[in-house]
Design a protein around this motif. Structure first.
Motif, PDB file in Angstrom:
ATOM      1  N   GLU A 217      14.870  94.181 -96.070  1.00  9.32           N
ATOM      2  CA  GLU A 217      15.521  93.304 -95.095  1.00  9.32           C
ATOM      3  C   GLU A 217      15.741  93.993 -93.747  1.00  9.32           C
ATOM      4  N   ASP A 218      15.643  95.307 -93.707  1.00  8.29           N
ATOM      5  CA  ASP A 218      15.835  96.035 -92.449  1.00  8.29           C
ATOM      6  C   ASP A 218      14.541  96.225 -91.669  1.00  8.29           C
ATOM      7  N   GLN A 219      13.438  95.687 -92.172  1.00 11.00           N
ATOM      8  CA  GLN A 219      12.128  95.940 -91.562  1.00 11.00           C
ATOM      9  C   GLN A 219      11.593  94.701 -90.844  1.00 11.00           C
ATOM     10  N   PHE A 220      10.701  94.966 -89.887  1.00  7.64           N
ATOM     11  CA  PHE A 220       9.933  93.903 -89.240  1.00  7.64           C
ATOM     12  C   PHE A 220       8.518  93.896 -89.814  1.00  7.64           C
ATOM     13  N   GLN A 221       7.954  92.711 -89.941  1.00  5.99           N
ATOM     14  CA  GLN A 221       6.611  92.576 -90.487  1.00  5.99           C
ATOM     15  C   GLN A 221       5.748  91.749 -89.542  1.00  5.99           C
ATOM     16  N   ALA A 222       4.504  92.190 -89.375  1.00  6.83           N
ATOM     17  CA  ALA A 222       3.540  91.457 -88.544  1.00  6.83           C
ATOM     18  C   ALA A 222       2.500  90.816 -89.454  1.00  6.83           C
ATOM     19  N   THR A 223       2.072  89.608 -89.104  1.00  2.49           N
ATOM     20  CA  THR A 223       1.121  88.858 -89.917  1.00  2.49           C
ATOM     21  C   THR A 223      -0.045  88.382 -89.053  1.00  2.49           C
ATOM     22  N   ARG A 224      -1.238  88.447 -89.592  1.00  2.39           N
ATOM     23  CA  ARG A 224      -2.395  87.884 -88.898  1.00  2.39           C
ATOM     24  C   ARG A 224      -3.300  87.204 -89.916  1.00  2.39           C
ATOM     25  N   ARG A 225      -4.026  86.196 -89.464  1.00  4.29           N
ATOM     26  CA  ARG A 225      -4.952  85.492 -90.336  1.00  4.29           C
ATOM     27  C   ARG A 225      -6.258  86.272 -90.431  1.00  4.29           C
ATOM     28  N   ILE A 226      -6.831  86.317 -91.632  1.00  3.23           N
ATOM     29  CA  ILE A 226      -8.096  87.003 -91.864  1.00  3.23           C
ATOM     30  C   ILE A 226      -9.215  85.963 -91.884  1.00  3.23           C
ATOM     31  N   SER A 227     -10.239  86.188 -91.105  1.00  2.00           N
ATOM     32  CA  SER A 227     -11.358  85.247 -91.055  1.00  2.00           C
ATOM     33  C   SER A 227     -12.105  85.243 -92.386  1.00  2.00           C
ATOM     34  N   GLU A 228     -12.827  84.161 -92.623  1.00  2.00           N
ATOM     35  CA  GLU A 228     -13.586  84.042 -93.875  1.00  2.00           C
ATOM     36  C   GLU A 228     -14.631  85.143 -93.989  1.00  2.00           C
ATOM     37  N   THR A 229     -15.293  85.458 -92.888  1.00  2.00           N
ATOM     38  CA  THR A 229     -16.309  86.524 -92.906  1.00  2.00           C
ATOM     39  C   THR A 229     -15.696  87.863 -93.281  1.00  2.00           C
ATOM     40  N   GLU A 230     -14.553  88.177 -92.682  1.00  2.00           N
ATOM     41  CA  GLU A 230     -13.903  89.452 -92.967  1.00  2.00           C
ATOM     42  C   GLU A 230     -13.399  89.490 -94.405  1.00  2.00           C
ATOM     43  N   ARG A 231     -12.888  88.356 -94.894  1.00  7.88           N
ATOM     44  CA  ARG A 231     -12.375  88.303 -96.260  1.00  7.88           C
ATOM     45  C   ARG A 231     -13.486  88.573 -97.272  1.00  7.88           C
ATOM     46  N   ILE A 232     -14.675  88.053 -96.998  1.00  7.48           N
ATOM     47  CA  ILE A 232     -15.812  88.296 -97.885  1.00  7.48           C
ATOM     48  C   ILE A 232     -16.191  89.771 -97.879  1.00  7.48           C
ATOM     49  N   GLU A 233     -16.197  90.380 -96.695  1.00 13.66           N
ATOM     50  CA  GLU A 233     -16.554  91.796 -96.599  1.00 13.66           C
ATOM     51  C   GLU A 233     -15.530  92.671 -97.324  1.00 13.66           C
ATOM     52  N   ILE A 234     -14.241  92.330 -97.153  1.00 12.76           N
ATOM     53  CA  ILE A 234     -13.188  93.078 -97.843  1.00 12.76           C
ATOM     54  C   ILE A 234     -13.335  92.938 -99.352  1.00 12.76           C
ATOM     55  N   ALA A 235     -13.620  91.726 -99.822  1.00  9.85           N
ATOM     56  CA  ALA A 235     -13.779  91.483-101.253  1.00  9.85           C
ATOM     57  C   ALA A 235     -14.943  92.276-101.822  1.00  9.85           C
TER      58      ALA A 235
END
Length: 490
Positions: A217-235
């Motif tokens: 609860e004391d932390q900040f978090q950043a979020t970004r959307r992952i593109s479909e192309t990048e998600r496939i490469e990561i997988a």
């Protein structure tokens, strides 16, 4: 993270140490989970051993043309094949339960740490300098900065909300000068290696230095959307890595040998499973460069001859300050975003206590050169940080602040230097190879060298003049282009 074997060997000492922190004795519940975990692992291993033996006996029975025995053994193997996943799942569940419980337990204090419930139990170690006398009533930094036109909280609130500030002109340059001065001393004279680390880190890094899960609860978090192309490469990458793990490779070899078709099918399976991963990437903003610097050695085995490692970094830091609601709401004392010079040491266990004293002296030295009055406090068991075995706080005198007793002037923490033993190293799996060839966990230390924003406040309030201007300390003047005084409009 604690070693369950050490708890198993001496539960009374473990409970006694945590009692000094004001906690209930946890060893009995931990050992109950551990016993369940060990029993589940043993059952799973015995089932695997029996399955291997029965598989061999099937071959022998078939060679001997003992069809009845072979059928019986095949039925036993089929039964084991059905029950073994349940056993493995039980072992995994118990292991995760134990790990979760251990992750919530703070480090054990060293014997020499004073006992106490809160900051009132801290013990003064020594003092540098003395309180200055002023021919006028010293003002707080926010009054000084506002009058100079160089400190704007209203503009920051429009941009980001409360607990942010916009610094301009002379004060912006002064803060930059302080950070640069600290870095130059620590790298040029104290032997620290300067690092420019990432400000966004993964869950594992935050877990390694113990910000997670306890202080989420004391932390900040950043979020970004992952593109479909990048998600496939990561997988693809993750699927290949999963396949190569010894666990899966051994299964393939034992059941199917090296058949390429099976290997391809496994890779395809992992890939399809991983494609179902979240389409968002979440990273944590570092609350201190301790997170990035300490995790530089995570999942590694260092050479003993390379120790100690000493790192320093000047970075922005981000803290939600969820546990400080209503505290220090005025001025720059407690901000969501601030700048700090961090010191981190990675040592062998035998030298960590000496390194702690050395780190303290390094943090003190930069304040001495600024000629700021401060005191060093040894924190008591009730005021230490979660990951610390022992902590020194440096508290600088700020003449414009109001103390808890309503008096003018107050001591404020500007640096905290802690030795953590192997507590963080176990969470990060950071080890070194000792002279006997055996890998052992390193010891980690961290400290502020120091907080730049609070140093700015201390300089402003200490060096304020009757007309509201700020005298620039001698050691900072070269970083300020020779400027000796910050006045309105400069």
């Amino acid at each position: 993270m604690h070693d369950i074997k050490a708890i198993r060997d001496n539960p009374q000492a473990f409970d006694a140490a945590l009692k000094r922190r004001g906690l209930e004795p946890p060893s009995s519940s931990l050992l109950a989970i551990d016993e369940k975990r060990r029993a589940a692992i043993l059952a799973s291993e015995q089932a695997q051993a029996r399955r291997n033996a029965a598989s061999k006996e099937i071959g022998d029975a078939k060679k001997a043309k003992d069809d009845a025995r072979a059928a019986k053994l095949m039925a036993e193997v089929a039964e084991l094949k059905t029950t073994m996943p349940q056993m493995e799942a039980a072992a995994k569940t118990a292991d995760e339960e134990l790990r979760k419980e251990l992750a919530q337990i703070p480090n054990l204090p060293l014997d020499e740490v004073p006992d106490g419930v809160d900051e009132h139990g801290n013990v003064r170690r020594h003092v540098f300098g003395r309180k200055r006398d002023y021919a006028f009533t010293p003002k707080p930094h926010d009054d000084l900065g506002g009058a100079l036109g160089d400190m704007d909280f209203e503009a920051a609130a429009k941009l980001s909300g409360s607990r942010f500030v916009v610094l301009k002109r002379g004060l912006a340059r002064l803060e930059r000068a302080i950070g640069q001065f600290f870095l130059d001393v620590h790298t040029g004279e104290h032997g620290y290696t300067e690092v420019n680390p990432p400000l966004l880190v993964r869950d594992d890094a935050m877990f390694g230095t113990a910000q997670l899960p306890k202080f989420e609860e004391d932390q900040f978090q950043a979020t970004r959307r992952i593109s479909e192309t990048e998600r496939i490469e990561i997988a693809k990458v993750k699927a290949d890595a999963l396949y190569r793990r010894r666990f899966f490779t051994n299964i393939v070899r034992s059941l199917f040998g090296q058949r390429e078709q099976v290997q391809a099918e496994l890779r395809k399976y992992f890939f399809e499973e991983l494609l179902g991963a979240p389409s968002e990437q979440k990273l944590w903003l570092i609350p201190t460069a301790e997170v990035s610097l300490t995790n530089l050695v995570r999942e590694s085995i260092l050479d003993e001859k390379d120790l100690p490692l000493r790192f320093t970094a000047l970075t922005p830091c981000f803290r939600a300050e969820a546990g400080a609601a209503g505290r220090d709401t005025r001025g720059m004392i407690r901000q969501h975003q601030f700048t700090k010079v961090e010191l981190v040491s990675i040592t062998a266990p035998e030298t960590s206590k000496d390194e702690h004293e050395r780190m303290l002296s390094c943090a003190e030295e930069v304040l001495r050169r600024l000629d700021l009055h401060y005191r060093v406090m040894t924190l008591c068991t009730g005021d230490m940080g979660f990951a610390s075995q022992k902590t020194y706080d440096i508290e600088v005198w700020m003449p414009g602040q109001i103390s808890g007793q309503g008096e003018g002037g107050a001591y404020r923490e500007i640096s905290s230097c802690s030795v953590c033993g192997d507590f963080q190293a176990r969470r990060m799996d950071a080890r070194y190879r000792a002279s006997d060839g055996k890998p052992r966990f390193v010891h980690t230390l961290n400290g502020s060298g120091t907080a730049v924003g609070r140093a700015l406040i201390a300089v402003m309030e200490t060096y304020q003049q009757a007309d509201g201007s700020i005298a620039v300390p001698d050691v900072l003047q070269p970083y300020m282009g020779g400027l000796k005084v910050i006045a309105k409009g400069m």
